[in-house]
Each structure stands twice: as C-alpha cells, then as structure tokens.
Design a protein around this motif. Structure first.
Motif, PDB file in Angstrom:
ATOM      1  N   SER A 159     -25.250 -22.140  -2.592  1.00 44.47           N
ATOM      2  CA  SER A 159     -25.851 -21.346  -3.670  1.00 44.47           C
ATOM      3  C   SER A 159     -26.874 -22.164  -4.442  1.00 44.47           C
ATOM      4  CB  SER A 159     -24.753 -20.845  -4.617  1.00 44.47           C
ATOM      5  OG  SER A 159     -24.059 -21.940  -5.195  1.00 44.47           O
ATOM      6  N   CYS A 160     -27.597 -21.479  -5.332  1.00 46.98           N
ATOM      7  CA  CYS A 160     -28.627 -22.105  -6.178  1.00 46.98           C
ATOM      8  C   CYS A 160     -29.586 -22.941  -5.336  1.00 46.98           C
ATOM      9  CB  CYS A 160     -27.994 -22.951  -7.282  1.00 46.98           C
ATOM     10  SG  CYS A 160     -27.050 -21.985  -8.487  1.00 46.98           S
TER      11      CYS A 160
ATOM     12  N   ARG B 231     -28.948  -9.475  -0.247  1.00 49.79           N
ATOM     13  CA  ARG B 231     -28.639 -10.898  -0.145  1.00 49.79           C
ATOM     14  C   ARG B 231     -29.868 -11.703   0.254  1.00 49.79           C
ATOM     15  NH1 ARG B 231     -23.330 -12.567   2.784  1.00 49.79           N
ATOM     16  NH2 ARG B 231     -23.449 -14.203   1.191  1.00 49.79           N
TER      17      ARG B 231
ATOM     18  N   GLU C 209     -29.565 -17.749  -5.630  1.00 50.93           N
ATOM     19  CA  GLU C 209     -28.636 -18.230  -6.658  1.00 50.93           C
ATOM     20  C   GLU C 209     -27.200 -17.954  -6.237  1.00 50.93           C
ATOM     21  OE1 GLU C 209     -26.078 -18.104 -10.288  1.00 50.93           O
ATOM     22  OE2 GLU C 209     -26.474 -16.526  -8.832  1.00 50.93           O
ATOM     23  N   GLU C 210     -26.962 -16.761  -5.686  1.00 52.47           N
ATOM     24  CA  GLU C 210     -25.620 -16.416  -5.222  1.00 52.47           C
ATOM     25  C   GLU C 210     -25.298 -17.197  -3.941  1.00 52.47           C
ATOM     26  OE1 GLU C 210     -23.865 -14.779  -7.136  1.00 52.47           O
ATOM     27  OE2 GLU C 210     -25.053 -13.280  -8.203  1.00 52.47           O
ATOM     28  N   VAL C 211     -24.011 -17.274  -3.620  1.00 49.74           N
ATOM     29  CA  VAL C 211     -23.620 -17.920  -2.362  1.00 49.74           C
ATOM     30  C   VAL C 211     -24.280 -17.163  -1.217  1.00 49.74           C
ATOM     31  CG1 VAL C 211     -21.722 -18.550  -0.852  1.00 49.74           C
ATOM     32  CG2 VAL C 211     -21.450 -18.724  -3.334  1.00 49.74           C
ATOM     33  N   SER C 212     -25.072 -17.857  -0.438  1.00 50.66           N
ATOM     34  CA  SER C 212     -25.900 -17.228   0.585  1.00 50.66           C
ATOM     35  C   SER C 212     -25.148 -17.127   1.908  1.00 50.66           C
ATOM     36  CB  SER C 212     -27.183 -18.046   0.789  1.00 50.66           C
ATOM     37  OG  SER C 212     -26.859 -19.322   1.326  1.00 50.66           O
TER      38      SER C 212
END
Length: 412
Positions: free
Chosen positions: A135-136, A32, A127-130
């Motif tokens: 995200s992004c 992540r 890019e993914e939900v952090s």
C-alpha cells in the motif's frame, strides 16, 4: 446550519458522483489501483484537473499531480489523497480528499487569488492495499522510501514495475521531493467520534503506528471423543485464552490519553476436523498506537500473557514474533495550529484527535510539514458500500483547507 462558504458543494458532489459511476460491474465503488477501472477514473480526473486550470502530469511514482503556479514559486504547498478503493469499498475514502483539494484550487480561481507558493493537487497511487499486496505505493515513492524490491512483486501476470509504467510513471526512477513546504490531506474519519460529538472537523494530531505480531500455539492432536477433557492439550482453547487476554490488554491501554487498539484479525487452526482436538493455532495480531510507549508495553505484556497461558494450560505457545512494525507519525505542530485557526475562522466545530488508520500523510510527513483533517462519516462506517459523507461536510472541510492554505502561504 447554513454557511456561506467560498467552496461549492455542487462541484464536489459532481466529482464524487462521477467517480462512483466508474466501478467494476456489479461491485459498487470498486476501482482498485492498476486495474482498467482505475485508469478510467484517472482519465476522468485528468480532465477535471485541466478544467480547473491545473498543469497536469504523472510523476515517476505514478501519482497524478495538478499544479497551480504561484507568484514566487520554488516551494510547493501540496493537498490531496487517493482515488483507488478497496474491493466493494466506499465512495468517499480518499475520493473526498482529492475532490476537496481540487475544490481549493477552483475556489482560489473563483476569487482571483494568486498564492506566493505553487499549489499542487495530488491523487496518490495505490494508497489502499493493492493487488501486489502493498500500500501507499505513490506516497512512499514521492518520499523516496519505496523499497526497490517491491517493483518485482507480481499479480495478475504483471509486476509492480509494469503497473507503475502502465499508469504513466517511471518505476526505475527515484524521486524524493525536496520542494514541498507543507502537505495537507482531508479524509473521512472512518470512525464515529465526530458524528457522536456533533463536530465538523477533526484536526489529526498523529497517525498511529501499526505493529503486526504472529503467535503460534502448539498443542497435541487427539481423538475428540475418547480423550478425557482433563488430559488434552487443546491448541484452540489455549489460543482462545490468548485472544481474550489481548482484548483485555488492548481495552486497558485504550483507556489512556492516547489512541490504542488491538485486534486478532487472522485466526486458523489445524487439522480443522470436527472429531480431532486442535493441534495448532495461528493468530495474527494488529495493534495500533498513537504513542510508542504504549506499543512497547503491549508487546511486553503480550509475551507475558503467552507465557502465563502456557503455564496454565500446558500447551506450548511460541514467543510472539513481530512481523511488521511501523512507528507512529506525529503531525507538524505549526500546521496543526494553522488548521485549528482555519477551523475557527470558517466557523467549524472541531477537536484534535489521532488517526487509527494509515494514510499517505504518514509518508509525506517524512519529507515535509504535514497534517490532516477528518470530516464525519455516517455511523463511522468505511470500506463498505454503505460508506457515506454529506457533501456539505466535504465542502466545509474544503473551506478549512482553503483557509489553511492561505495562512500557510503567508506564514511559510
């Protein structure tokens, strides 16, 4: 089918395998953003970029960028995706796109080709939900639309501001790129259409808009054993009618020409006791539409559905509330035509299709001509350890990118 491609599957396989090994212990393919494993992956990728002769840097938004200078310069053709994953995610989501972009640079080196434009390969940040719930992060930053308030979001005793700084960015600096002439992204499809159709490439026409809607159902708590069935105001049974109605409405809209999907992704009831008639239910609807008119129809009919269930059951349902609303992003027609021609040139069986998932391309399209291609993935599965794509399919997708880059270099 055996193809003589200018891209090398072995190099792509090495990229993907090496990054797959950099994962949280006991959690396959978990890297992540803003974690030590992500930083280790970035360190490996920097070396890989440098081995390809790229001038490597981290931009203000925390994106890793490798540049291959062109003969004229001034304008940039950009390729890339992301290498962060969801928890227990896949080896190919994002990673395949970064590796394919890097392979384009390596293939140009192999052939001794110098482009007119600068070529940049990018690994977008988060890019993914952090861990910060957004995200992004990197692509929004590059497009100049990342909200400043996000920088103060916190998780794991760290703010997003500190996280961007830790990866090498400059969080207080706004950086809207004005020099990018075109952006291309390769990604696994994350669905079964290409595999079922025995196709090599999906040329993505648009990225669906995503609207999330909250629905609150207010019933009345009563004793589950003594309240007659006909005298109840059961929030759960009313909510169930709404859920079924959403499925029917979404299915009807999906039968049109354009992509549409609707899902009740969150559902909770109160008080949550076996012997109490539920007094309250909360639903969160995720709706995705390629065409804005379909989303507007869905929102209107959803309100009518809620009112109809109230009239039928006597259970109060609050008017649905839109929590977030992102418009669909059409891809650039010139770039789409270029990708069609590139697929034909390399002998890839292809079709046009929409993306139901969000991607960095949606944000890059705000500042440049942008489009993306899909490659097949096994069973259409993604965001799971079982996610899989054939290396040969990634290499073929990279060959399409390579051909498209050269055509864009001549035509832009």
């Amino acid at each position: 089918m055996t193809r003589n491609l200018p891209t090398q599957a072995a190099r792509i396989a090495e990229d993907i395998s090496a990054l797959a090994e950099i994962t949280e212990p006991g959690r396959p393919y978990t890297r992540r953003a803003f974690t030590p494993m992500f930083l280790r992956g970035r360190e490996w990728l920097v070396r890989r970029f440098e081995q390809a002769g790229l001038e490597t840097r981290i931009d203000a938004s925390g994106n890793l960028i490798g540049r291959r200078r062109g003969s004229i310069g001034g304008k940039t053709i950009m390729l890339g995706s992301h290498t962060d994953t969801v928890p227990d995610g896949g080896r190919f989501d994002g990673i395949a796109g970064v590796s394919a972009a890097l392979e384009v640079a390596r293939a140009l080196n192999d052939q001794g080709i110098t482009l007119r434009h600068d070529l940049e390969i990018v690994d977008f940040l988060a890019e993914e939900v952090s861990i910060f719930g957004v995200s992004c992060v990197g692509s929004r930053g590059m497009a100049g639309v990342r909200p400043d308030a996000w920088l103060e979001r916190s998780a794991d005793e760290m703010t997003l501001r500190e996280g961007i700084a830790e990866v090498g960015g400059i969080p207080g600096k706004t950086e809207k790129r004005e020099d990018i002439a075109a952006f291309l992204e390769l990604h696994i499809e994350q669905g079964p259409v290409l595999e079922d159709g025995k196709l090599d490439i999906g040329v993505v026409t648009a990225i669906a808009g995503i609207t999330r809607i909250e629905i609150i159902v207010d019933g009345r708590a009563d004793h589950a054993g003594t309240t007659p069935m006909g005298s109840r105001q059961d929030a759960l049974t009313a909510a169930a009618r709404v859920v079924i109605g959403i499925e029917e409405l979404g299915t009807r809209l999906s039968r049109g020409q354009f992509h549409f999907a609707a899902t009740v992704g969150e559902f909770s009831i109160e008080p949550g006791a076996a012997n109490v008639v539920p007094s309250r239910a909360r639903l969160l609807v995720d709706a995705r539409a390629e065409r804005r008119a379909d989303m507007e129809t869905f929102v209107t009919e959803l309100a009518a559905l809620a009112a109809a269930v109230t009239a039928e059951t006597g259970v109060a349902i609050e008017p649905p509330v839109t929590i977030s609303d992102n418009l669909p992003t059409p891809c650039d027609e010139f770039v789409l035509n270029t990708l069609d021609a590139a697929a034909v040139a390399v002998g890839a069986r292809h079709r046009r299709m929409a993306s139901g998932a969000g991607h960095d391309t949606a944000w890059m399209a705000r500042i440049t001509r942008a489009a993306m291609i899909f490659i097949p993935c096994l069973g259409g599965r993604s965001h799971t350890p079982e996610e899989f794509a054939e290396t040969a399919d990634v290499a073929l997708g990279a060959a399409v990118l390579l051909e498209a880059v050269q055509r864009l270099d001549r035509g832009l």
